[in-house]
Design an enzyme around this catalytic site. Structure first.
Site, mmCIF file in Angstrom:
data_model
loop_
_atom_site.group_PDB
_atom_site.id
_atom_site.type_symbol
_atom_site.label_atom_id
_atom_site.label_comp_id
_atom_site.label_asym_id
_atom_site.label_seq_id
_atom_site.Cartn_x
_atom_site.Cartn_y
_atom_site.Cartn_z
ATOM 1 N N GLY A 42 1.041 -1.372 -0.019
ATOM 2 C CA GLY A 42 0.160 0.324 0.284
ATOM 3 C C GLY A 42 1.161 1.266 -0.166
ATOM 4 O O GLY A 42 2.708 0.629 0.224
ATOM 5 N N GLY A 43 0.049 2.532 0.314
ATOM 6 C CA GLY A 43 0.442 4.455 0.013
ATOM 7 C C GLY A 43 2.207 3.748 1.338
ATOM 8 O O GLY A 43 3.207 4.492 1.071
ATOM 9 N N PHE A 44 1.816 3.458 2.500
ATOM 10 C CA PHE A 44 2.392 3.317 3.374
ATOM 11 C C PHE A 44 2.944 1.905 3.860
ATOM 12 O O PHE A 44 3.928 2.614 4.830
ATOM 13 C CB PHE A 44 1.848 3.813 4.864
ATOM 14 N N LYS A 61 1.622 -5.099 8.950
ATOM 15 C CA LYS A 61 1.619 -4.180 7.896
ATOM 16 C C LYS A 61 3.034 -3.231 8.161
ATOM 17 O O LYS A 61 3.003 -3.011 9.563
ATOM 18 C CB LYS A 61 0.826 -3.156 8.075
ATOM 19 N N ASP A 159 -11.112 7.308 4.286
ATOM 20 C CA ASP A 159 -10.274 6.843 3.135
ATOM 21 C C ASP A 159 -11.767 5.790 2.538
ATOM 22 O O ASP A 159 -11.210 4.537 2.788
ATOM 23 C CB ASP A 159 -9.123 6.754 3.227
#
Ligand SMILES: Nc1ncnc2c1ncn2[C@@H]1O[C@H](COP(=O)(O)OP(=O)(O)OP(=O)(O)O)[C@@H](O)[C@H]1O
Length: 321
Positions: A42-44, A61, A159
């Site tokens: 993902g973006g992070f 994550k 989001d």
């Protein structure tokens, strides 16, 4: 210790964390068997599948080290650690050690709602498919209702999109990815956010423009409406790569079609499944009203979805963003 780390450490110590356990980086390596099973990026950060000592499967994550500021990390921990609901993904632990940051979640095995929307469902019996879509819509609504009103702090996600809704093995939806979420006092109904969050196609107009009214949990209601319509349409209603007007067209097409009492054959809706589809469309259209005050609360959305179709009205004016 850097200034940023000191700040994050202080917040973590001061905040009363309800549940998540803190892990060392060496334990994260063990849990993920040295990061050998990547689920996605993902973006992070990157998400890996792993197993806790008691055998529970988890999704870990691991945040990119380039994410200099600890803000997203702290936001995600603080928001989600206050929650406990069947339709919200559970945070089981985290790691904050030097430059290493990771979040450990319950593993949700059935992909995302985005995968489910995209999937070829032609071999699924229509009544089963629509029952499933309806149950998913109700589950997401209940999860959001809980975040907005039911947990110790009011949480606005900011989001909500099909990618951030995970499905468990019974296809129950779980809201994930709290990177942009904001906690606010339950007494306060509005809040402000710095910077522009959200994803094009799902983001509420008041997050972009000042003249649409205050920012509140109604921003999530707007995103939810887009998802409900997308679930009925069986496709992305906004696709920046192909057609910037598709979202507009689909919404108007559906509105006009229903207003003229037409059926929804073009979307695979049969007589048997029409009631569920119409309910989801009506709810979707109410949720994407331009002005936040005209959108229902998530509790009202749950009532609308569980109630009788005869009690639902069309929104009076097509004033969608
Ligand atoms: N708890 C979980 N169980 C199973 N899979 C998960 C879990 N959390 C995330 N994933 C999967 O890992 C992938 C990456 O998730 P992540 O939340 O990091 O990124 P994203 O939502 O795709 O993007 P972004 O964070 O930029 O919005 C996604 O495909 C998601 O389905």
């Amino acid at each position: 210790m850097s200034e940023d780390e000191r700040r994050v450490e202080a917040i973590l110590q001061n905040y009363e964390l309800k549940a998540p356990k803190r892990y060392k980086y060496s334990q994260i390596k063990k849990i993920t068997q040295r990061f050998n099973n990547e689920i996605g990026k993902g973006g992070f950060g990157t998400v890996f599948k792993g197993k806790l000592i008691d055998g529970q499967e988890v999704a870990v994550k691991v945040l990119h080290q380039s994410n200099g500021k600890g803000e997203d990390f702290v936001n995600e921990i603080l928001s989600i650690s206050k929650t406990s609901h069947i339709n919200v993904v559970m945070l089981l632990g985290f790691c904050f050690e030097g430059c290493y940051r990771a979040l450990i979640y319950e593993f949700v095995p059935n992909g995302t709602l985005a995968d489910f929307i995209d999937k070829d469902k032609s071999n699924m019996e229509a009544s089963i498919l629509w029952e499933r879509l309806h149950d998913i819509a109700v589950g997401i609504a209940r999860g959001l209702e809980y975040l907005h009103r039911g947990c110790s702090a009011q949480i606005v996600h900011f989001d909500i999109k099909p990618h951030n809704i995970l499905l468990d093995k019974k296809f129950r939806p779980k809201i994930a990815d709290f990177g942009l979420a904001k906690l606010c006092s339950t007494r306060k109904s509005t809040l402000s956010i710095q910077g522009k969050g959200g994803t094009p196609g799902y983001i509420a107009p008041e997050l972009w423009f000042d003249n649409f009214g205050p920012i509140s949990s109604k921003a999530d209601v707007y995103s939810y409406g887009k998802i409900a319509l997308e679930m009925v349409g069986g496709r992305k209603i906004f696709d920046s790569k192909t057609d910037s007007s598709s979202e507009y067209c689909f919404t108007y097409w559906v509105y006009n079609h229903l207003n003229q009492c037409g059926n929804l054959d073009a979307y695979g809706v049969t007589e048997e499944t029409e009631e569920v589809a119409k309910k989801m469309i009506l709810v979707g259209l109410w949720c994407i009203q331009k002005l936040p005050a005209e959108r229902p609360s998530m509790s009202e959305v749950v009532e609308m979805l569980k109630g009788r179709i005869e009690d639902l009205r069309m929104p009076p004016n097509p004033k969608w963003f």
